[in-house]
Each structure stands twice: as C-alpha cells, then as structure tokens.
Design a protein around this motif. Structure first.
Motif, PDB file in Angstrom:
ATOM      1  N   PHE A 208      88.037  25.922 -62.569  1.00  0.00           N
ATOM      2  CA  PHE A 208      87.760  26.947 -63.415  1.00  0.00           C
ATOM      3  C   PHE A 208      86.421  27.688 -62.833  1.00  0.00           C
ATOM      4  O   PHE A 208      86.423  28.842 -62.893  1.00  0.00           O
ATOM      5  CB  PHE A 208      87.516  26.479 -65.163  1.00  0.00           C
ATOM      6  N   PRO A 212      88.976  30.762 -61.443  1.00  0.00           N
ATOM      7  CA  PRO A 212      89.272  30.679 -62.674  1.00  0.00           C
ATOM      8  C   PRO A 212      90.638  31.071 -62.898  1.00  0.00           C
ATOM      9  O   PRO A 212      91.412  30.639 -63.919  1.00  0.00           O
ATOM     10  CB  PRO A 212      88.192  31.632 -63.067  1.00  0.00           C
ATOM     11  N   VAL A 271      86.259  31.686 -70.814  1.00  0.00           N
ATOM     12  CA  VAL A 271      86.129  31.917 -69.199  1.00  0.00           C
ATOM     13  C   VAL A 271      86.033  33.246 -68.749  1.00  0.00           C
ATOM     14  O   VAL A 271      86.709  34.051 -69.505  1.00  0.00           O
ATOM     15  CB  VAL A 271      87.323  31.072 -68.825  1.00  0.00           C
TER      16      VAL A 271
END
Ligand SMILES: [Fe+2]
Ligand SMILES: [Fe+2]
Length: 313
Positions: A208, A212, A271
């Motif tokens: 990630f 991502p 994120v």
C-alpha cells in the motif's frame, strides 16, 4: 506523493523482498515449535478392520456432533491440498531468496496441520476413515488453482484474508466438537494461521505504501470474488451451509471478523495517493462491504427463524 506508475509483477517482488526478509525474521522469532503427536490421544485408538483384522468404523464410535465432523472434514481436506498451494505460491513468489525461504517454511508449517488433524480423527474415530480417504483422493485429484495466480498483490490480499478465515474456522470447529483435546489441537493450528495472516498482511501493508492504487485494486477484486480454499470439496455448498448454520463460519464472521479487521489494519479508507482506478476500487470495496452486510443480516434472520421453528417441534 502519488505513485502513478504501475509496477510490474517482477518489480513488485523485488521491491517487497526486503519486507519479506524482515517479516520472515519476525515470524521465526514468534513461531513456537510444537509437535502434532502431543495433541493426539493415542491411547483411545483401536485397530481398524482390513489387513490387521480390527474393528470397522461405526458412527457411534464418537460423540462429536455431526456438524463438527463436517467442519473437521472440510478443514482437513483444505489442509490436505497443500501440494497445490505450494505449487501456486512457489510459482508466483519463487523459490529463491527471502521469498523462497518463506515459501518453504510456510509449507513445512502447513504440513503439520494436516498430519495433526488426520491423526486425531483416525485415533478418536471421529469420522469415517474410508469416506475421508476417498474424499481426500477426489479433492487432491482436482488440485487447486489460485484465482489470481499471476498477480502478486491479489495473491497477497487473498492469503491475508484466507489465513484469517482458516484461523477462525479451525478455532470455532474446535469449540463445536465439545472435545477439549480437539479444541486444544485446533487452537494450536489456529495460532499458526494467525501468524501466517500477519505475515501476509504486513506485506500487503508495505504494498500500500509502494503502489497504493494497485494494492487497492487487488483488495477490491479479491473481496469481490473471495472463495474459501476448500470450495472445490465435493458437496462444499451443502457442507458450508451446515457450517454457517452452526455459526462455525458464516457470512457475518467473514465480513466482520475476517475482512474488516484486515482492512482496518491497512486503513484502506484513509489511503492517499490513489489514481482513478485506485479510487474506483475503493468505492467498489465499500459497496461490496455494504452488500455483504445486508446478505449477512438476511442469513442471520433466516437462521434465527429456522432455530425458532426447530424449537417449536
Ligand atoms: Fe493450515
Ligand atoms: Fe496457514
């Protein structure tokens, strides 16, 4: 901050290798050595019919509830397919360097699970050993193919969820047997599965950071079409309904105890640096979690209604 380039599968493996090495060290520090033979009540065993002329298996040989027997069979057959799983991850992750060390170590640990559960089932006569052997032959002859076999991040997402699913399934199966020896054995196996989950979850957490959007895409795709590794078992649909009705592994547990805790660790909904596909994947993931929530509630209502009907009889 936005990583817009798409990393190739090889680049992902290379970039993640140091993370594998670190997590392998961590795993080896935390993993406790244990011995399958210590968990099997050998003195309860009796010779079977056949070449040695003992007693044939009978359903009355064990008092373990039917649904626990079903779950034990599903769990064991799932473990039995290890050669296929090994093939899949060895092909994808490779057999060299830290990845290779992990592949072999993981395989060795998983090998213990099938050995231990089979020994327990045979000695305690908990399930029909002839039916079990035939089911093993059928199941292993089918093999197992990773649904996302050539994609590193999809495979890491899958095993992160699958190891946790297996942990919960083993743990609840142990409780459902009502046999403290079986519960202790499956709790021991479940502890291994938990460490496996943490290993893979940490790798995908690193992914990630690295890529991502690719990681988000992988997670969304895997959540959308997740199947248990034993889904190819003969009669799996019927068996999994029985297992779900007994609360050993159902949709609510899948969503709330498997998907959610892992997704929370990755902090998927916070994120940053996603491209358009990464954002789309995250939206699909949110939609999927909502629909799983509704499906889980519907199942719970049906199960409650069924329990009420049975109570009236
Ligand atoms: Fe296992
Ligand atoms: Fe595992």
């Amino acid at each position: 901050m936005t990583v817009s380039t798409t990393l190739s599968q090889t680049a992902l493996l290379v970039e993640l290798e140091p993370v594998v090495a670190r997590n392998l060290d961590r795993h080896l520090t935390l993993a406790k050595e244990w011995f399958p033979h210590e968990y099997v009540p050998w003195s309860e065993g009796r010779t079977f019919d056949g070449p040695l002329g003992g007693e044939a298996w009978s359903p009355t040989d064990s008092t373990i509830p039917d649904v626990a027997r079903t779950a034990l069979i599903v769990n064991l057959l799932t473990e039995d397919n290890l050669p296929s799983y090994h093939h899949e991850i060895a092909t994808l992750f490779g057999r060299d360097g830290a990845w290779g060390t992990w592949v072999h170590r993981w395989t060795a640990e998983e090998g213990r699970h099938g050995v231990a559960i089979r020994d327990y089932l045979t000695v305690t006569r908990a399930v029909d050993p002839v039916a079990l052997e035939r089911a093993r032959m059928t199941h292993m002859s089918e093999g197992y193919t990773n649904a996302h076999g050539d994609e590193v991040l999809h495979s890491l997402a899958y095993v992160s969820f699958q190891e946790l699913a297996t942990r919960i399934s083993h743990r609840n199966t142990g409780k459902a047997t009502g046999d403290p020896a079986c519960e202790a054995l499956l709790a021991r196996v479940a502890a291994d599965e938990n460490l496996h989950m943490v290993f893979y979850r940490n790798l995908l957490a690193a992914a990630f950071e690295l890529a991502p959007s690719q990681a988000m895409r992988a997670v969304a795709d895997v959540v959308a079409d997740f199947q248990m590794p034993g889904s190819g078992i003969d009669g799996f649909a019927r068996k999994s309904v029985a297992i779900a009705l007994a609360g050993i592994y159902d949709l609510r547990q899948h969503r709330d105890e498997v998907l959610q805790p892992v997704l929370r660790q990755w902090d998927v909904f916070n994120v940053t640096g996603l491209n358009a596909d990464g954002e789309a994947a995250r939206e699909q993931l949110a939609t999927q979690l909502d629909s799983l929530d509704r499906a889980a509630s519907r199942f719970e209502e049906k199960r409650d209604a069924r329990a009420a009907r049975l109570a009236l009889r």
